[in-house]
Scaffold this motif. Structure first.
Motif, PDB file in Angstrom:
ATOM      1  N   MET A 106       0.849  -1.192   0.000  1.00  0.00           N
ATOM      2  CA  MET A 106       0.000   0.000   0.000  1.00  0.00           C
ATOM      3  C   MET A 106       0.882   1.238   0.000  1.00  0.00           C
ATOM      4  O   MET A 106       1.515   1.563   0.989  1.00  0.00           O
ATOM      5  N   THR A 107       0.943   1.883  -1.124  1.00  0.00           N
ATOM      6  CA  THR A 107       1.703   3.125  -1.220  1.00  0.00           C
ATOM      7  C   THR A 107       0.726   4.263  -1.496  1.00  0.00           C
ATOM      8  O   THR A 107      -0.437   4.037  -1.846  1.00  0.00           O
ATOM      9  N   ALA A 108       1.209   5.476  -1.345  1.00  0.00           N
ATOM     10  CA  ALA A 108       0.370   6.637  -1.652  1.00  0.00           C
ATOM     11  C   ALA A 108      -0.068   6.598  -3.115  1.00  0.00           C
ATOM     12  O   ALA A 108      -1.208   6.906  -3.439  1.00  0.00           O
ATOM     13  N   ALA A 109       0.830   6.200  -3.993  1.00  0.00           N
ATOM     14  CA  ALA A 109       0.501   6.134  -5.418  1.00  0.00           C
ATOM     15  C   ALA A 109      -0.618   5.124  -5.675  1.00  0.00           C
ATOM     16  O   ALA A 109      -1.506   5.358  -6.504  1.00  0.00           O
ATOM     17  N   THR A 110      -0.616   4.012  -4.953  1.00  0.00           N
ATOM     18  CA  THR A 110      -1.665   2.998  -5.097  1.00  0.00           C
ATOM     19  C   THR A 110      -3.016   3.564  -4.659  1.00  0.00           C
ATOM     20  O   THR A 110      -4.035   3.355  -5.322  1.00  0.00           O
ATOM     21  N   ILE A 111      -3.006   4.287  -3.569  1.00  0.00           N
ATOM     22  CA  ILE A 111      -4.247   4.871  -3.068  1.00  0.00           C
ATOM     23  C   ILE A 111      -4.765   5.942  -4.021  1.00  0.00           C
ATOM     24  O   ILE A 111      -5.960   6.004  -4.310  1.00  0.00           O
ATOM     25  N   ILE A 112      -3.868   6.762  -4.542  1.00  0.00           N
ATOM     26  CA  ILE A 112      -4.262   7.799  -5.504  1.00  0.00           C
ATOM     27  C   ILE A 112      -4.841   7.159  -6.755  1.00  0.00           C
ATOM     28  O   ILE A 112      -5.864   7.595  -7.282  1.00  0.00           O
ATOM     29  N   ARG A 113      -4.218   6.108  -7.232  1.00  0.00           N
ATOM     30  CA  ARG A 113      -4.713   5.397  -8.413  1.00  0.00           C
ATOM     31  C   ARG A 113      -6.107   4.829  -8.145  1.00  0.00           C
ATOM     32  O   ARG A 113      -7.002   4.916  -8.978  1.00  0.00           O
ATOM     33  N   PHE A 114      -6.308   4.253  -6.956  1.00  0.00           N
ATOM     34  CA  PHE A 114      -7.623   3.728  -6.592  1.00  0.00           C
ATOM     35  C   PHE A 114      -8.666   4.850  -6.584  1.00  0.00           C
ATOM     36  O   PHE A 114      -9.768   4.697  -7.107  1.00  0.00           O
ATOM     37  N   THR A 156      -8.634   7.806  -8.140  1.00  0.00           N
ATOM     38  CA  THR A 156      -8.938   8.335  -9.468  1.00  0.00           C
ATOM     39  C   THR A 156      -9.766   7.336 -10.281  1.00  0.00           C
ATOM     40  O   THR A 156     -10.653   7.734 -11.037  1.00  0.00           O
ATOM     41  N   ASP A 157      -9.496   6.036 -10.103  1.00  0.00           N
ATOM     42  CA  ASP A 157     -10.300   5.015 -10.783  1.00  0.00           C
ATOM     43  C   ASP A 157     -11.736   5.035 -10.263  1.00  0.00           C
ATOM     44  O   ASP A 157     -12.690   4.957 -11.046  1.00  0.00           O
ATOM     45  N   LEU A 158     -11.893   5.159  -8.958  1.00  0.00           N
ATOM     46  CA  LEU A 158     -13.225   5.224  -8.358  1.00  0.00           C
ATOM     47  C   LEU A 158     -13.996   6.437  -8.874  1.00  0.00           C
ATOM     48  O   LEU A 158     -15.180   6.334  -9.218  1.00  0.00           O
ATOM     49  N   SER A 186     -17.372   6.547 -11.092  1.00  0.00           N
ATOM     50  CA  SER A 186     -18.514   7.323 -10.620  1.00  0.00           C
ATOM     51  C   SER A 186     -19.025   8.254 -11.715  1.00  0.00           C
ATOM     52  O   SER A 186     -20.239   8.417 -11.877  1.00  0.00           O
ATOM     53  N   VAL A 187     -18.114   8.864 -12.459  1.00  0.00           N
ATOM     54  CA  VAL A 187     -18.516   9.722 -13.578  1.00  0.00           C
ATOM     55  C   VAL A 187     -19.341   8.911 -14.576  1.00  0.00           C
ATOM     56  O   VAL A 187     -20.416   9.346 -15.008  1.00  0.00           O
ATOM     57  N   VAL A 195     -15.187  14.661 -11.351  1.00  0.00           N
ATOM     58  CA  VAL A 195     -14.014  15.061 -12.132  1.00  0.00           C
ATOM     59  C   VAL A 195     -13.178  16.064 -11.341  1.00  0.00           C
ATOM     60  O   VAL A 195     -11.947  15.947 -11.263  1.00  0.00           O
ATOM     61  N   LYS A 196     -13.845  17.035 -10.721  1.00  0.00           N
ATOM     62  CA  LYS A 196     -13.128  18.028  -9.911  1.00  0.00           C
ATOM     63  C   LYS A 196     -12.395  17.359  -8.750  1.00  0.00           C
ATOM     64  O   LYS A 196     -11.244  17.684  -8.455  1.00  0.00           O
ATOM     65  N   SER A 197     -13.065  16.448  -8.085  1.00  0.00           N
ATOM     66  CA  SER A 197     -12.464  15.753  -6.949  1.00  0.00           C
ATOM     67  C   SER A 197     -11.233  14.968  -7.376  1.00  0.00           C
ATOM     68  O   SER A 197     -10.191  15.013  -6.719  1.00  0.00           O
ATOM     69  N   SER A 198     -11.342  14.257  -8.477  1.00  0.00           N
ATOM     70  CA  SER A 198     -10.218  13.486  -8.985  1.00  0.00           C
ATOM     71  C   SER A 198      -9.044  14.395  -9.321  1.00  0.00           C
ATOM     72  O   SER A 198      -7.888  14.090  -8.992  1.00  0.00           O
ATOM     73  N   THR A 199      -9.328  15.518  -9.939  1.00  0.00           N
ATOM     74  CA  THR A 199      -8.284  16.478 -10.289  1.00  0.00           C
ATOM     75  C   THR A 199      -7.608  17.021  -9.032  1.00  0.00           C
ATOM     76  O   THR A 199      -6.380  17.122  -8.970  1.00  0.00           O
ATOM     77  N   GLN A 200      -8.396  17.355  -8.022  1.00  0.00           N
ATOM     78  CA  GLN A 200      -7.840  17.878  -6.767  1.00  0.00           C
ATOM     79  C   GLN A 200      -6.950  16.854  -6.075  1.00  0.00           C
ATOM     80  O   GLN A 200      -5.870  17.197  -5.596  1.00  0.00           O
ATOM     81  N   VAL A 201      -7.395  15.619  -6.011  1.00  0.00           N
ATOM     82  CA  VAL A 201      -6.611  14.573  -5.355  1.00  0.00           C
ATOM     83  C   VAL A 201      -5.287  14.375  -6.085  1.00  0.00           C
ATOM     84  O   VAL A 201      -4.217  14.337  -5.463  1.00  0.00           O
ATOM     85  N   THR A 202      -5.346  14.270  -7.390  1.00  0.00           N
ATOM     86  CA  THR A 202      -4.135  14.063  -8.184  1.00  0.00           C
ATOM     87  C   THR A 202      -3.195  15.253  -8.056  1.00  0.00           C
ATOM     88  O   THR A 202      -1.989  15.085  -7.843  1.00  0.00           O
ATOM     89  N   ARG A 203      -3.728  16.439  -8.184  1.00  0.00           N
ATOM     90  CA  ARG A 203      -2.903  17.653  -8.103  1.00  0.00           C
ATOM     91  C   ARG A 203      -2.251  17.786  -6.727  1.00  0.00           C
ATOM     92  O   ARG A 203      -1.056  18.086  -6.629  1.00  0.00           O
TER      93      ARG A 203
END
Length: 73
Positions: free
Chosen positions: A7-15, A17-19, A23-24, A49-57
């Motif tokens: 479990m890395t931060a990148a794995t959680i971020i990927r999960f 953004t996929d979620l 949802s979209v 979409v906004k939420s995914s962008t915020q998390v990734t950014r």
């Protein structure tokens, strides 16, 4: 016994953004199925979409800051 993936931060971020992407698609399908509520469901899709962008950014900026400062906060 199966091993758990690391479990890395990148794995959680990927999960996350996929979620959000799933949802979209879900909200867009609902908008197509119930056209009388199109505006509501499209709004929810935009929020995802906004939420995914915020998390990734946020993740990208945090990692960049951490690497630039050598994790010395």
């Amino acid at each position: 016994m199966s091993e758990q993936p690391t479990m890395t931060a990148a794995t959680i971020i990927r999960f996350c953004t996929d979620l959000e992407a799933r949802s979209v698609a879900f909200y867009e399908a609902l908008a197509a199925r119930f056209p009388e509520h199109d505006a509501v469901f499209q709004g929810m899709a935009r929020d995802c979409v906004k939420s995914s962008t915020q998390v990734t950014r946020t993740y990208q900026e945090t990692v960049t800051d951490a690497l630039e400062t050598g994790y010395s906060f």
